[in-house]
Design an enzyme around this catalytic site. Structure first.
Site, PDB file in Angstrom:
ATOM      1  N   GLY A   1     -16.903  11.565  -0.074  1.00 50.89           N
ATOM      2  CA  GLY A   1     -16.310  10.859  -1.130  1.00 50.89           C
ATOM      3  C   GLY A   1     -17.198   9.189  -2.271  1.00 50.89           C
ATOM      4  O   GLY A   1     -18.180   9.251  -1.206  1.00 50.89           O
TER       5      GLY A   1
ATOM      6  N   HIS B   1      13.209  -1.666   3.932  1.00 54.34           N
ATOM      7  CA  HIS B   1      13.488  -0.815   4.513  1.00 54.34           C
ATOM      8  C   HIS B   1      14.648   0.307   3.903  1.00 54.34           C
ATOM      9  O   HIS B   1      15.070   1.092   4.818  1.00 54.34           O
ATOM     10  CB  HIS B   1      13.683  -1.701   5.909  1.00 54.34           C
ATOM     11  CG  HIS B   1      12.233  -1.446   6.574  1.00 54.34           C
ATOM     12  ND1 HIS B   1      11.523  -0.163   7.524  1.00 54.34           N
ATOM     13  CD2 HIS B   1      11.721  -2.356   6.409  1.00 54.34           C
ATOM     14  CE1 HIS B   1      10.703  -0.621   8.505  1.00 54.34           C
ATOM     15  NE2 HIS B   1      10.504  -1.821   7.485  1.00 54.34           N
TER      16      HIS B   1
ATOM     17  N   HIS C   1       0.992  -1.409  -0.225  1.00 50.18           N
ATOM     18  CA  HIS C   1      -0.363   0.056   0.154  1.00 50.18           C
ATOM     19  C   HIS C   1       0.543   1.313  -0.248  1.00 50.18           C
ATOM     20  O   HIS C   1       2.040   1.038   0.760  1.00 50.18           O
ATOM     21  CB  HIS C   1      -1.244   0.267   1.437  1.00 50.18           C
ATOM     22  CG  HIS C   1      -1.375   1.523   1.585  1.00 50.18           C
ATOM     23  ND1 HIS C   1      -1.442   2.500   2.521  1.00 50.18           N
ATOM     24  CD2 HIS C   1      -2.422   2.108   1.463  1.00 50.18           C
ATOM     25  CE1 HIS C   1      -1.129   3.693   2.751  1.00 50.18           C
ATOM     26  NE2 HIS C   1      -2.147   3.630   1.811  1.00 50.18           N
TER      27      HIS C   1
END
Length: 303
Positions: free
Chosen positions: A257, A143, A106
């Site tokens: 929305g 990372h 995501h």
């Protein structure tokens, strides 16, 4: 050009670039485009790819909405902005792969302005990774890219935004994180507009370099019914987080929305099992014991 126009141009371009790269990566399916208008002001374009070779479902949405009053989710931590006019522009994406060895991911990048006479502005966003059968090298790579985004803007940013991500993407009712984290940031404006915008552009431009190598390494990994069942079970955690905690989902719904666009992040298939626990010593248990906890992934590499 106003700040909102600069950011809008960049984010629309980012949506185009990400969709083009994901179509190439998938090699089969293409994005369907769905432009929409918001009755109270603004609109956007939702793009959904479904039934691909790599992605079971991929959603990449762009929106620019405005209104006379900030919704509660946007003023929870900024009560001084309650009742203020606002504009919000953003790109949000969720990618649900077919192969359980390829993580779900995501990302979102957004910009808010509130008030009219002396508008207050800030950036927010980040990206996070949700593996089902994780590989240590993949998490370290993820990372490493996240840290490379932050380092030019201050050595304190990566540990701050990494910890914020760990704390934000946490299912309190399950007492477990959603995945292995990444970056989460909000209320970014202390560097001034130009430098803050540069940081967000760096983050947006780094998403695909963080994710694509992982997909390419794992997409051909063999799997069977057991791995697929576990993937669908863990997707349930994704649904729970998005519907209970996610600020973007709450903001979209509270601001009037478009529901189809707001919920396009949800996976196409998911399952729940009552009181399920992984078998001791199983690969599924490894996810819980070794990965679903806050870890200093890069610090461990150096030790």
């Amino acid at each position: 050009m106003s700040h909102i126009d600069e950011v809008k141009d960049y984010l629309a371009s980012l949506q185009n670039r990400i969709c083009a790269e994901l179509e190439t990566l998938d090699g089969k399916a293409t994005f369907a485009r769905d432009a929409w208008d918001r009755p109270d002001g603004g609109g956007g374009e939702s793009r959904v790819l479904a039934g691909g070779d790599v992605f079971e479902k991929a959603g990449v949405g762009f929106s620019h909405v405005f209104g006379k009053q900030m919704p509660p989710s946007a003023t929870k931590n900024r009560p001084d902005l309650a009742g203020k006019a606002f504009q919000a522009v953003g790109v949000s994406l969720v990618l649900h792969p077919n192969n359980p060895y390829v993580p779900t991911t995501h990302a979102n990048f957004r910009f808010f302005t509130a008030g009219e006479r002396k508008p207050v502005w800030w950036f927010g966003g980040g990206f996070d990774l949700t593996p089902y059968y994780p590989f240590h090298d993949d998490v370290v790579h993820w990372h490493t890219v996240a840290k490379s985004v932050c380092d030019p803007f201050g050595e304190d940013l990566y540990p701050r935004y990494k910890q914020w991500c760990d704390e934000y993407f946490f299912l309190k009712h399950r007492d477990e994180p959603r995945g292995v984290g990444g970056l989460f940031f909000d209320d970014v404006n202390e560097l001034g507009f130009e430098r803050s915008f540069e940081f967000v552009r760096t983050a947006g431009d780094s998403f695909l370099p963080a994710y694509q190598p992982i997909v390419k390494r794992r997409v051909s990994h063999p799997y069977g019914e057991r791995q697929r069942d576990f993937q669908l079970y863990r997707r349930g955690r994704y649904v729970e987080f998005n519907l209970i905690y996610d600020r973007g989902t709450l903001f979209g719904l509270q601001s009037g929305g478009r529901t189809e666009s707001i919920l396009m992040s949800l996976p196409p298939q998911v399952r729940w099992a009552y009181n399920w626990h992984p078998e001791p010593g199983s690969p599924e248990e490894v996810l819980y014991t070794d990965y679903l906890r806050a870890r200093d992934w890069l610090g461990e590499e150096k030790s």
